[in-house]
Enzyme design. Sequence first.
Site, PDB file in Angstrom:
ATOM      1  N   GLU A   1       7.714   8.676  -2.566  1.00 37.34           N
ATOM      2  CA  GLU A   1       7.136   9.550  -3.589  1.00 37.34           C
ATOM      3  C   GLU A   1       6.748  10.911  -3.030  1.00 37.34           C
ATOM      4  O   GLU A   1       6.522  11.852  -3.790  1.00 37.34           O
ATOM      5  CB  GLU A   1       5.895   8.890  -4.199  1.00 37.34           C
TER       6      GLU A   1
ATOM      7  N   ASP B   1       0.715  -0.743  13.609  1.00 40.94           N
ATOM      8  CA  ASP B   1       0.290  -1.664  14.654  1.00 40.94           C
ATOM      9  C   ASP B   1       0.556  -3.107  14.231  1.00 40.94           C
ATOM     10  O   ASP B   1       0.319  -3.500  13.092  1.00 40.94           O
ATOM     11  CB  ASP B   1      -1.212  -1.464  14.900  1.00 40.94           C
TER      12      ASP B   1
END
Length: 529
Positions: free
Chosen positions: A266, A203
């Site tokens: 990751e 957002d």
Amino acid sequence: MAHPPWWRHAVTYQVYVRSFADSDGDGIGDLPGITARLPYLRELGVDALWITPFFTSPQHDHGYDVADYRDVDPLFGTLADADALIATAHGEGLRVVVDLVPNHTSSEHAWFQQALAAGPGSPERARYLFREGRGPDGAEPPNNWASVFGGPAWTRVPDGQWYLHLFDSTQPDLDWRNPEVGDLFEDVLRFWLDRGVDGFRVDVAHGLLKEASLRDQVVAPGEEPVSGADTSGEQSMVERPARDEPMWDQPEVHDVYRRWHRVLAEYDGDRMSVAEAWTQTPESMARFVRSDEMSQAFNFAWLLAPWSAEAFARVIRSSLEQLAQVAAAPTWVLSNHDVVRHATRYGGGPVGVARAKAATLAMLALPGSAYLYQGEELGLENVDVPEDQRQDPAWFRTHTQWRDGCRVPMPWSGDAPPYGFGPGTGQPWLPQPDDWARLTVEAQEGDPGSVLSFYRAALAARRAHTQGLTEEVELLDAGADVLSLRRGALTVVLNAGHDAVELPAGDVVVASGELEGRLLPADTAVWLS
């Protein structure tokens, strides 16, 4: 040959959590309600769902004012419900994208409450943008910035300082130059990634960093300062004049997303991020999706374009040119929870719905990913919500109906409110119109001429006919009122004029309306192979 990441060509369906499906009869949508309706999304033919914020919140801005990023608001369920939703969606072959709100917190967040208690100059206040006021007694705001929701972007606290809120006064902006803020959100990312979410819609992604001086916005003489979040739909970002915006789109914001990129890398499964970035140009939008930053950014130029073949062509051309320079995939979106539904923007009624279907069909043929907003597959239009029922904080600040009209809960079945939205019998949190019985999922499922049947056919055609197609788009000259493009073996024609036009050679794959032999009627689009 390695497969491209799932998100690069996905169709993602936006679920506005309050308005999708209510499991407990309180008139407000929730996580178990979404879980129960996941088979509907699978049958519709989408690849992923993006869920608006369901975190702990006082709900002043319906979840975009977050008090705890690591828990579920009891209004919507529990963490166990979130885990069940993610697991069930994955079982249905659907990815899950959650909405992250990093520009501001709720004023009820523990950090902000600590900042108010600690006082001026404290480390707690340094997490937000507190400043002294101007004028002899500090009674004037620190600068002239305006809130997106109307009125000034500053509120004064009892000890005399002011805090910045680019949205509602219950949504204080964080100071992203403070390293504690970045550390908090890395922890939040990992919390949800560890629970299995596939990505994040971010957002106000362009708003985290402000010019450090917090200087006045430069405006023309006689004009008032304005916010940068232009969702009016009246001008495309490739058409509107540039304006001074010290509160938006600062260069340092990209350091945040480089860090987030490393975190997502990751985790296995091609985790992604998509930016809600109301930037002024396609060039600035493209900067958010460089190879070491975000996966995608919403292409609001497409949403803001008027019903015009020339405008659509300009947006396609400019978007693809800029994104090619950073090797990023485009996104296409026509509606969301913050804007007037595109069936209404395009004129409303049968004409607006026909145009909405045509624009959607053209969009689904373009390379990259597409985002749909719940209810557009039913042909829903904006609702004129009665004044005494409106709940949008922007309404209370400006008395302009902005967002409530596109957030009215989904009609699923039956002939009266709440149309199967929940087990209750009364109106849901925003009232549904009395004439929606013909628009319910139940009413449209058995009708081959319904908007829902069209969406299912269009999404099936996308899966069948765009796999392996080139990402190059050739815009063809078919006259000022006709958008015509070729993508590999697929030709798309959209008639935005008033008269029927002759179709080029090719077999019809899918059309947004009835064809007249080899003539394409006004407000209609078709795919040809």
